[in-house]
Write a protein that holds these residues in place. Structure first.
Motif, PDB file in Angstrom:
ATOM      1  N   THR A 144       0.992  -1.402   0.012  1.00 30.38           N
ATOM      2  CA  THR A 144       0.051   0.026   0.002  1.00 30.38           C
ATOM      3  C   THR A 144       0.669   1.200   0.028  1.00 30.38           C
ATOM      4  O   THR A 144       1.471   1.324   0.711  1.00 30.38           O
ATOM      5  N   GLU A 145       0.272   2.042  -0.756  1.00 28.36           N
ATOM      6  CA  GLU A 145       1.423   3.379  -1.060  1.00 28.36           C
ATOM      7  C   GLU A 145       1.294   3.813   0.729  1.00 28.36           C
ATOM      8  O   GLU A 145       0.246   4.462   1.162  1.00 28.36           O
ATOM      9  N   TYR A 146       2.629   4.458   1.030  1.00 24.52           N
ATOM     10  CA  TYR A 146       2.707   5.152   2.024  1.00 24.52           C
ATOM     11  C   TYR A 146       3.331   6.651   2.185  1.00 24.52           C
ATOM     12  O   TYR A 146       3.184   7.393   2.768  1.00 24.52           O
ATOM     13  N   SER A 147       3.971   6.345   1.049  1.00 23.24           N
ATOM     14  CA  SER A 147       4.929   7.932   0.262  1.00 23.24           C
ATOM     15  C   SER A 147       5.211   8.096  -0.730  1.00 23.24           C
ATOM     16  O   SER A 147       4.910   7.262  -1.147  1.00 23.24           O
ATOM     17  N   LYS A 148       6.083   9.061  -1.169  1.00 24.29           N
ATOM     18  CA  LYS A 148       6.280   9.585  -2.730  1.00 24.29           C
ATOM     19  C   LYS A 148       7.635   8.234  -2.388  1.00 24.29           C
ATOM     20  O   LYS A 148       7.519   7.477  -3.896  1.00 24.29           O
ATOM     21  N   LYS A 149       8.217   7.649  -1.546  1.00 26.23           N
ATOM     22  CA  LYS A 149       9.757   6.549  -1.891  1.00 26.23           C
ATOM     23  C   LYS A 149       9.628   5.185  -1.047  1.00 26.23           C
ATOM     24  O   LYS A 149       9.817   4.780  -1.450  1.00 26.23           O
ATOM     25  N   SER A 150       8.177   5.365  -0.172  1.00 25.87           N
ATOM     26  CA  SER A 150       7.627   3.485  -0.083  1.00 25.87           C
ATOM     27  C   SER A 150       6.352   3.354   0.337  1.00 25.87           C
ATOM     28  O   SER A 150       5.759   4.213   0.178  1.00 25.87           O
ATOM     29  N   PHE A 151       6.130   2.156   0.245  1.00 25.53           N
ATOM     30  CA  PHE A 151       5.030   1.383   0.560  1.00 25.53           C
ATOM     31  C   PHE A 151       4.860   0.809   2.159  1.00 25.53           C
ATOM     32  O   PHE A 151       5.917   0.540   1.949  1.00 25.53           O
ATOM     33  N   GLU A 152       3.692   0.565   2.290  1.00 26.75           N
ATOM     34  CA  GLU A 152       3.548  -0.054   3.225  1.00 26.75           C
ATOM     35  C   GLU A 152       3.663  -1.593   3.075  1.00 26.75           C
ATOM     36  O   GLU A 152       2.775  -1.785   1.976  1.00 26.75           O
ATOM     37  N   VAL A 153       4.300  -2.510   4.034  1.00 28.35           N
ATOM     38  CA  VAL A 153       3.999  -4.161   3.512  1.00 28.35           C
ATOM     39  C   VAL A 153       2.778  -4.755   4.326  1.00 28.35           C
ATOM     40  O   VAL A 153       2.951  -4.317   6.020  1.00 28.35           O
ATOM     41  N   VAL A 154       2.215  -5.423   3.806  1.00 35.93           N
ATOM     42  CA  VAL A 154       0.800  -6.152   4.418  1.00 35.93           C
ATOM     43  C   VAL A 154       1.047  -7.340   4.261  1.00 35.93           C
ATOM     44  O   VAL A 154       0.982  -7.552   3.169  1.00 35.93           O
ATOM     45  N   PHE A 155       0.852  -8.095   5.899  1.00 36.74           N
ATOM     46  CA  PHE A 155       1.149  -9.163   5.919  1.00 36.74           C
ATOM     47  C   PHE A 155      -0.025 -10.146   6.120  1.00 36.74           C
ATOM     48  O   PHE A 155      -1.008  -9.612   7.501  1.00 36.74           O
ATOM     49  N   GLU A 156      -0.142 -11.348   6.009  1.00 33.50           N
ATOM     50  CA  GLU A 156      -0.693 -12.518   6.560  1.00 33.50           C
ATOM     51  C   GLU A 156      -0.235 -12.656   7.967  1.00 33.50           C
ATOM     52  O   GLU A 156       0.889 -12.931   7.996  1.00 33.50           O
ATOM     53  N   GLY A 157      -0.868 -13.085   9.000  1.00 35.80           N
ATOM     54  CA  GLY A 157      -0.592 -13.566  10.283  1.00 35.80           C
ATOM     55  C   GLY A 157      -0.335 -12.643  11.231  1.00 35.80           C
ATOM     56  O   GLY A 157      -0.097 -13.352  12.371  1.00 35.80           O
ATOM     57  N   THR A 158      -0.868 -11.260  11.235  1.00 40.86           N
ATOM     58  CA  THR A 158      -0.145 -10.070  12.012  1.00 40.86           C
ATOM     59  C   THR A 158      -0.461  -8.673  11.102  1.00 40.86           C
ATOM     60  O   THR A 158      -0.993  -8.563   9.974  1.00 40.86           O
ATOM     61  N   SER A 159      -0.839  -8.336  12.365  1.00 41.09           N
ATOM     62  CA  SER A 159      -1.349  -6.334  12.022  1.00 41.09           C
ATOM     63  C   SER A 159      -0.240  -5.873  11.217  1.00 41.09           C
ATOM     64  O   SER A 159      -0.173  -4.607  10.792  1.00 41.09           O
ATOM     65  N   GLN A 160       0.780  -6.239  12.049  1.00 44.39           N
ATOM     66  CA  GLN A 160       2.026  -5.290  11.948  1.00 44.39           C
ATOM     67  C   GLN A 160       2.030  -4.863  10.640  1.00 44.39           C
ATOM     68  O   GLN A 160       2.114  -5.705  10.208  1.00 44.39           O
ATOM     69  N   LYS A 161       2.742  -4.231  10.027  1.00 49.38           N
ATOM     70  CA  LYS A 161       3.639  -3.763   9.060  1.00 49.38           C
ATOM     71  C   LYS A 161       4.928  -3.295   9.020  1.00 49.38           C
ATOM     72  O   LYS A 161       5.190  -2.389   9.743  1.00 49.38           O
ATOM     73  N   ALA A 162       5.616  -3.929   7.452  1.00 45.69           N
ATOM     74  CA  ALA A 162       6.802  -3.316   7.604  1.00 45.69           C
ATOM     75  C   ALA A 162       6.421  -1.826   6.264  1.00 45.69           C
ATOM     76  O   ALA A 162       5.748  -1.544   5.602  1.00 45.69           O
ATOM     77  N   LEU A 163       7.943  -1.567   5.874  1.00 41.56           N
ATOM     78  CA  LEU A 163       8.333  -0.698   4.883  1.00 41.56           C
ATOM     79  C   LEU A 163       9.331  -1.300   3.865  1.00 41.56           C
ATOM     80  O   LEU A 163       9.909  -2.173   4.021  1.00 41.56           O
ATOM     81  N   VAL A 164       8.828  -1.012   2.530  1.00 45.08           N
ATOM     82  CA  VAL A 164       9.335  -0.781   0.670  1.00 45.08           C
ATOM     83  C   VAL A 164      10.155  -0.109   0.380  1.00 45.08           C
ATOM     84  O   VAL A 164       8.961   1.090   0.407  1.00 45.08           O
TER      85      VAL A 164
END
Length: 233
Positions: free
Chosen positions: A200-220
């Motif tokens: 999911t788009e997060y900013s101009k330079k990064s996206f959020e990563v949504v996972f199966e198995g947790t509500s916590q998110k990472a960045l790419v």
């Protein structure tokens, strides 16, 4: 053995798919259908590893079928074989393995199937990760790790069963994992691609990563996401 299903409402195109798939030694053809409704019913009872489908068909479309697979987190990957190029962007949102335009040659489809087989084999994660957490030595099966996050002086390991913290650096743990499905998506994150659900788009330079198995998110980062599109998805 890779289990495969094929679907196309055009009899000639369906026979062509069957002929090509039949030449791949590592493939077992489990389903041949001329409509998506039949496939929809079949895979709910007997999922296949790979589904090769046309998009525009009477009744349920191949895109709707792929959307059903995606929404239900089924362990089935999809190759679209279609004369229409307009669905390519939406296809990425469904994490399809490949998008092949008609007319295509045998080599193009065989290479795609072989690439999927190689990715599936490479994605088998084995072994365990040993981390120092407080005064304990914790052993975590690698295939249970969803992602790792570095915050300040602490690395947090998110797994399917628990969350652990360690003072070991992200780089040190990355070296211990050494699995092709773990990708350094961002300077602060190491993610397991097997659990990625969407970006999911997060900013101009990064996206959020949504996972199966947790509500916590990472960045790419945007650059790393482009690399993942070209080499993994």
């Amino acid at each position: 053995m890779l289990t495969v299903g094929i679907v196309d409402d055009n009899p000639l195109d369906l026979d062509k798919l069957e002929l090509i798939v039949g030449k791949v030694a590592t493939v077992e053809l489990q389903l041949k259908a001329n409509n998506a409704e039949e496939v929809y019913a079949f895979i709910q009872e007997t999922p296949v590893d790979l589904l090769i489908t046309d998009i525009e068909m009477p009744g349920m479309s191949g895109y709707q079928l792929a959307d059903f697979i995606h929404l239900n987190n089924m362990n089935t990957s999809v190759i679209f074989v279609t004369a229409k190029s307009g669905y390519a962007v939406h296809a990425f949102e469904l994490n399809v393995h490949d998008y092949i335009l008609k007319p295509y040659n045998q080599e193009r489809l065989v290479q795609s199937i072989e690439r999927f087989t190689d990715k599936k084999e490479a994605g088998k994660i084995t072994g365990r990760l040993f981390i120092r957490s407080g005064g304990d030595l914790v052993i975590i099966p690698k295939d249970e790790i969803i992602f790792l996050e570095r915050t300040g002086r602490t690395t947090t390991i998110h797994t399917t069963k628990d969350v652990f913290e360690s003072y070991q650096s992200l780089g040190e743990l990355e070296g211990d994992i050494r699995e092709s499905m773990f990708i350094r998506s961002h300077r602060s994150f190491l993610i397991n691609l097997q659990y990625v659900k969407r970006f999911t788009e997060y900013s101009k330079k990064s996206f959020e990563v949504v996972f199966e198995g947790t509500s916590q998110k990472a960045l790419v980062t945007k650059e790393k996401l482009k690399y993942l599109q070209e080499n993994y998805f």
